[in-house]
Write a protein that holds these residues in place. Sequence first.
Motif, PDB file in Angstrom:
ATOM      1  N   VAL A  54      96.340   9.762 -12.033  1.00 24.97           N
ATOM      2  CA  VAL A  54      96.658   8.400 -12.458  1.00 24.97           C
ATOM      3  C   VAL A  54      96.589   7.503 -11.231  1.00 24.97           C
ATOM      4  CG1 VAL A  54      98.439   6.896 -13.414  1.00 24.97           C
ATOM      5  CG2 VAL A  54      98.193   9.219 -14.280  1.00 24.97           C
ATOM      6  N   SER A  55      95.833   6.418 -11.333  1.00 23.62           N
ATOM      7  CA  SER A  55      95.757   5.451 -10.245  1.00 23.62           C
ATOM      8  C   SER A  55      96.623   4.242 -10.555  1.00 23.62           C
ATOM      9  CB  SER A  55      94.308   5.001 -10.013  1.00 23.62           C
ATOM     10  OG  SER A  55      93.546   6.083  -9.532  1.00 23.62           O
ATOM     11  N   PHE A  56      97.329   3.770  -9.540  1.00 22.26           N
ATOM     12  CA  PHE A  56      98.123   2.559  -9.661  1.00 22.26           C
ATOM     13  C   PHE A  56      97.894   1.736  -8.402  1.00 22.26           C
ATOM     14  CE2 PHE A  56     101.593   3.566  -6.684  1.00 22.26           C
ATOM     15  CZ  PHE A  56     101.416   4.932  -6.537  1.00 22.26           C
ATOM     16  N   MET A  57      98.412   0.503  -8.394  1.00 20.86           N
ATOM     17  CA  MET A  57      98.196  -0.379  -7.248  1.00 20.86           C
ATOM     18  C   MET A  57      99.468  -0.468  -6.413  1.00 20.86           C
ATOM     19  SD  MET A  57      95.061  -1.205  -7.585  1.00 20.86           S
ATOM     20  CE  MET A  57      94.835  -2.536  -6.412  1.00 20.86           C
ATOM     21  N   PHE A  58      99.325  -0.350  -5.116  1.00 22.30           N
ATOM     22  CA  PHE A  58     100.437  -0.564  -4.206  1.00 22.30           C
ATOM     23  C   PHE A  58      99.977  -1.563  -3.149  1.00 22.30           C
ATOM     24  CE2 PHE A  58     102.810   0.312  -0.281  1.00 22.30           C
ATOM     25  CZ  PHE A  58     104.084   0.051  -0.756  1.00 22.30           C
ATOM     26  N   ASP A  59     100.605  -2.726  -3.145  1.00 21.47           N
ATOM     27  CA  ASP A  59     100.240  -3.784  -2.198  1.00 21.47           C
ATOM     28  C   ASP A  59      98.734  -4.060  -2.202  1.00 21.47           C
ATOM     29  OD1 ASP A  59     102.520  -4.922  -1.263  1.00 21.47           O
ATOM     30  OD2 ASP A  59     102.372  -4.097   0.757  1.00 21.47           O
ATOM     31  N   GLY A  60      98.156  -4.074  -3.399  1.00 27.06           N
ATOM     32  CA  GLY A  60      96.747  -4.418  -3.534  1.00 27.06           C
ATOM     33  C   GLY A  60      95.786  -3.275  -3.273  1.00 27.06           C
ATOM     34  N   GLN A  61      96.310  -2.075  -2.986  1.00 23.83           N
ATOM     35  CA  GLN A  61      95.429  -0.936  -2.739  1.00 23.83           C
ATOM     36  C   GLN A  61      95.651   0.117  -3.829  1.00 23.83           C
ATOM     37  OE1 GLN A  61      96.302   0.397   1.259  1.00 23.83           O
ATOM     38  NE2 GLN A  61      94.749  -0.985   2.089  1.00 23.83           N
ATOM     39  N   SER A  62      94.579   0.728  -4.238  1.00 24.74           N
ATOM     40  CA  SER A  62      94.674   1.770  -5.260  1.00 24.74           C
ATOM     41  C   SER A  62      95.216   3.061  -4.639  1.00 24.74           C
ATOM     42  CB  SER A  62      93.284   2.007  -5.873  1.00 24.74           C
ATOM     43  OG  SER A  62      93.367   3.017  -6.852  1.00 24.74           O
ATOM     44  N   VAL A  63      96.210   3.628  -5.314  1.00 20.77           N
ATOM     45  CA  VAL A  63      96.798   4.907  -4.903  1.00 20.77           C
ATOM     46  C   VAL A  63      96.726   5.832  -6.106  1.00 20.77           C
ATOM     47  CG1 VAL A  63      98.895   6.080  -4.120  1.00 20.77           C
ATOM     48  CG2 VAL A  63      98.366   3.774  -3.266  1.00 20.77           C
ATOM     49  N   THR A  64      96.358   7.070  -5.864  1.00 16.47           N
ATOM     50  CA  THR A  64      96.240   8.031  -6.964  1.00 16.47           C
ATOM     51  C   THR A  64      97.395   9.023  -6.920  1.00 16.47           C
ATOM     52  OG1 THR A  64      93.842   7.830  -6.946  1.00 16.47           O
ATOM     53  CG2 THR A  64      94.759   9.772  -8.019  1.00 16.47           C
ATOM     54  N   GLY A  65      98.013   9.208  -8.077  1.00  9.33           N
ATOM     55  CA  GLY A  65      99.070  10.196  -8.217  1.00  9.33           C
ATOM     56  C   GLY A  65      98.742  11.127  -9.362  1.00  9.33           C
ATOM     57  N   ILE A  66      99.725  11.909  -9.741  1.00  9.03           N
ATOM     58  CA  ILE A  66      99.567  12.861 -10.840  1.00  9.03           C
ATOM     59  C   ILE A  66     100.510  12.440 -11.960  1.00  9.03           C
ATOM     60  CG2 ILE A  66      99.839  15.281 -11.518  1.00  9.03           C
ATOM     61  CD1 ILE A  66      99.352  15.961  -8.511  1.00  9.03           C
ATOM     62  N   GLU A  67     100.046  12.497 -13.188  1.00  7.58           N
ATOM     63  CA  GLU A  67     100.865  12.115 -14.334  1.00  7.58           C
ATOM     64  C   GLU A  67     102.237  12.780 -14.252  1.00  7.58           C
ATOM     65  OE1 GLU A  67      99.004  12.979 -18.043  1.00  7.58           O
ATOM     66  OE2 GLU A  67     100.468  11.860 -19.197  1.00  7.58           O
ATOM     67  N   GLY A  68     103.295  11.978 -14.426  1.00 10.51           N
ATOM     68  CA  GLY A  68     104.661  12.485 -14.358  1.00 10.51           C
ATOM     69  C   GLY A  68     105.266  12.434 -12.974  1.00 10.51           C
ATOM     70  N   GLN A  69     104.451  12.166 -11.973  1.00 11.03           N
ATOM     71  CA  GLN A  69     104.915  12.121 -10.589  1.00 11.03           C
ATOM     72  C   GLN A  69     105.600  10.773 -10.310  1.00 11.03           C
ATOM     73  OE1 GLN A  69     101.665  12.051  -7.694  1.00 11.03           O
ATOM     74  NE2 GLN A  69     102.795  13.487  -6.414  1.00 11.03           N
ATOM     75  N   SER A  70     106.555  10.772  -9.413  1.00 10.35           N
ATOM     76  CA  SER A  70     107.179   9.510  -9.022  1.00 10.35           C
ATOM     77  C   SER A  70     106.239   8.733  -8.106  1.00 10.35           C
ATOM     78  CB  SER A  70     108.503   9.766  -8.309  1.00 10.35           C
ATOM     79  OG  SER A  70     108.273  10.337  -7.040  1.00 10.35           O
ATOM     80  N   VAL A  71     106.436   7.424  -8.085  1.00 12.18           N
ATOM     81  CA  VAL A  71     105.670   6.586  -7.161  1.00 12.18           C
ATOM     82  C   VAL A  71     105.957   7.021  -5.728  1.00 12.18           C
ATOM     83  CG1 VAL A  71     105.511   4.230  -6.246  1.00 12.18           C
ATOM     84  CG2 VAL A  71     105.421   4.630  -8.717  1.00 12.18           C
TER      85      VAL A  71
END
Length: 78
Positions: free
Chosen positions: A3-20
């Motif tokens: 799962v990709s989300f944005m942090f301060d305008g940059q894309s960060v990839t995590g794993i479903e269910g993982q905390s930010v």
Amino acid sequence: MRVSFMFDGQSVTGIEGQSVAAALLSAGVRHWRDAPDGSPRSGFCFMGLCQECLVEVDGVAIEACRLRVAPALRVDRR
Ligand code: FES
């Protein structure tokens, strides 16, 4: 699932269910907010108690260790 989300305008990839918090650490991001003296902070307890990991979502402060990654999530440094 990744799962990709944005942090301060940059894309960060995590794993479903993982905390930010876990996703940011895994991505090598260690500066999530500034302490009152200006020093960089990330997490400490990783169980929602210390408030060291505060970030912002839509202008609201939330603990990164209690926030789950999501595809449309936009997180900002606090
Ligand atoms: S790391 Fe302590 S509240 Fe998130």
